[in-house]
Scaffold this active site. Structure first.
Site, short mmCIF file in Angstrom:
data_model
loop_
_atom_site.label_atom_id
_atom_site.label_comp_id
_atom_site.label_asym_id
_atom_site.label_seq_id
_atom_site.Cartn_x
_atom_site.Cartn_y
_atom_site.Cartn_z
N ARG A 1 0.81 -1.23 0.00
CA ARG A 1 0.00 0.00 0.00
C ARG A 1 0.84 1.28 0.00
NH1 ARG A 1 -3.94 -0.33 4.76
NH2 ARG A 1 -2.78 -2.17 5.43
N ALA B 1 26.66 45.40 -1.49
CA ALA B 1 25.68 44.64 -2.27
C ALA B 1 26.29 44.17 -3.57
CB ALA B 1 24.46 45.51 -2.54
N GLY C 1 33.43 50.71 -5.69
CA GLY C 1 32.38 49.88 -6.28
C GLY C 1 32.74 49.44 -7.68
#
Ligand code: UD1
Ligand code: MG
Length: 464
Positions: free
Chosen positions: A15, A388, A431
């Site tokens: 089952r 970031a 950056g």
């Protein structure tokens, strides 16, 4: 007295409708058979004999993995082929069972039996009588009924063989018994398959014992989950939720605040300090330790990690320390949507914000990476601010290299730090820089095309 534990695990589990043998399906992150072996080990047996049949190679491989070679008991496996019933299953174990001692019969698909229940059953057997674990479920349909005369147990009659009157009996056999091994062997040799299912029933041992004058005792319990077997995905889910509810209530008894016991999942071990709170939908795997006053936001997955005092983990954070582990220092803020991987070691008051991934990196006290960043194989000093979109390029296609960012460095946005590289203390990285050489302490380092402006620039136009 010597205890030998027989675990029946040869059945097909039709089952479940799965290729995986039934006893290897997982409950709370551990195979059903793993739960049974774990409980069996707590009883300090002399040996465990596992009866295999369907999926035997996988079941044997799993049990060999989960019982270490230096384990205090011996694990033996026997093959039952074909499967002619529970009595026939236990008959296969007979050559492995020493005559003196007690046999405890368990099933590999009954995961939540408690050690103290089994201990009580073995004590009741006392090496002299048969002790049956029984229960009165709301619906006894399908189970073997405990037939008594007065108080004395006389037989177990399977549902398919029971008379209408016997079907009215509420007390059923759980599938678990303890008995002196020499008696087990004697009564097993008397079994036949003259019954509705043409199977050799282990439960027929009882009628032979009674005929032989052996006492049969029943230990009746009320906790149905302890004897519940798994036959279908629905039953597996029901037992999983029962397990999780119990785990959540146990933690709440220790003072942990769990927003919703129905939306809490523990697949391993969770230890908590004081005043820990856990919001809805969290999953804990492996070994997790949460210090005092830790707050876990909604829908976090935490595996193999140590979270120190006062840490706040915002929603949808995934921490998986793997084999090496991951640690988060006191007072740190993590997430939402943060990902910490193996070897992430964050110091006190570190901030890791959304869509930041940290792997095999050490961040000292107060370092911050708040948005959209990757730190892999990096050593990051105190108070570093990591902008970031910046990443460590730690992999050259063949080898991994380290990036060292000394204290108080500011890394601007969108930088690529090509390892191996060291950024000197207090420096600033402009950056958009791709940094391939070490940078001096205190300096501004920029590595990108110079900005130019062309005053009379004419945009191209479409030809007519
Ligand atoms: C058995 C008991 C029944 C009891 C019920 C509790 C018998 C005859 N009946 O019924 O009295 O109320 O458990 O759940 O024992 N297995 C093998 N080889 C076999 C057959 C079974 O290893 O040839 C294993 C199964 O994999 C399972 C366990 O034995 O782990 C029990 O078998 P199952 O078919 O579930 O027993 P029931 O017929 O339900
Ligand atoms: Mg059956």
């Amino acid at each position: 007295m010597n205890l030998d534990i027989v675990i029946m695990a040869a059945g097909k589990g039709t089952r479940m409708k799965s290729k995986l043998p039934k006893v290897l399906h997982k409950l709370a992150g551990r195979a059903l058979l793993g739960h049974v072996l774990h409980t069996a080990a707590q009883l300090k047996p002399r040996s465990v004999i596992l009866i295999t049949g369907h999926g035997a190679p996988e079941v044997i491989a799993f049990s060999a993995d989960s019982v270490p070679a230096n384990s205090p008991f011996s694990l033996k496996t026997v093959l039952q082929e074909p499967q002619l019933g529970t009595g026939h299953a236990v008959q296969q174990a007979v050559p492995e069972l020493g005559d003196e001692g007690i046999s405890l019969i368990l099933s590999g698909d009954v995961p939540l039996t408690q050690m103290d229940t089994l201990q009580a059953l073995v004590t009741q057997c006392a090496g002299q009588q048969i002790a049956l674990l029984t229960i009165e479920p709301a619906d006894p349909t399908g189970y073997g009924r405990i037939v008594r005369e007065g108080d004395a147990v006389k037989a177990i009659v399977e549902h398919k063989d029971a008379s209408e009157a016997q079907k009215q009996i509420r007390e059923i056999y759980s599938g678990i018994m303890a008995l002196p091994t020499h008696l087990l062997k004697r009564y097993l040799s008397l079994l036949d398959n003259n019954n509705a299912q043409k199977e050799f029933y282990l439960t027929d041992v009882i009628k032979h014992a009674v005929a032989d004058g052996t006492a049969v005792a029943a230990l009746k319990i009320t906790d149905a989950a302890q004897v519940a077997g798994v036959n279908s995905p629905a039953q597996l889910q029901e037992l999983e939720r029962e397990y999780q509810k119990r785990a959540a209530y146990k933690l709440m008894e220790q003072g942990v605040r769990i927003a919703d016991a129905a939306r809490f999942d523990l697949r391993g071990d969770l230890a908590c300090g004081q005043d820990v709170s856990i919001d809805v939908g969290c999953v804990f795997e492996g070994r997790v330790w949460l210090g005092d006053e830790v707050q876990i936001g909604a829908h976090c997955v935490l595996a193999n990690c140590t979270i120190a005092r006062g840490v706040v983990i915002h929603p949808f954070t995934h921490i998986d320390g793997g084999k090496e582990g991951a640690t988060v220092g006191a007072g740190a803020l993590i997430g939402p949507f943060a990902r910490l991987r193996p070897g992430a070691q964050l110091g006190e008051e570190v901030h890791i914000g959304n869509f930041v991934e940290v792997k095999n990196s050490t961040l000292a006290k107060g370092a911050k990476a708040n948005h959209l960043a990757y730190l892999g194989d990096a050593t990051v000093g105190e108070r570093v601010n990591y902008g970031a979109g910046s990443i460590t390029a730690n992999y050259d296609g063949a080898n991994k290299h380290r990036t060292v960012i000394e204290a108080d460095v500011h890394v601007g946005s969108n930088c690529v730090l090509v390892a191996p590289v060291t950024l000197g203390a207090g420096g600033t990285i402009g950056g958009g820089s791709t940094i391939t050489k070490d940078t001096p302490a205190g300096a501004l380092s920029v590595a990108r095309g110079k900005q130019v402006s062309i005053a009379d620039w004419k945009r191209p136009t479409k030809k007519k």
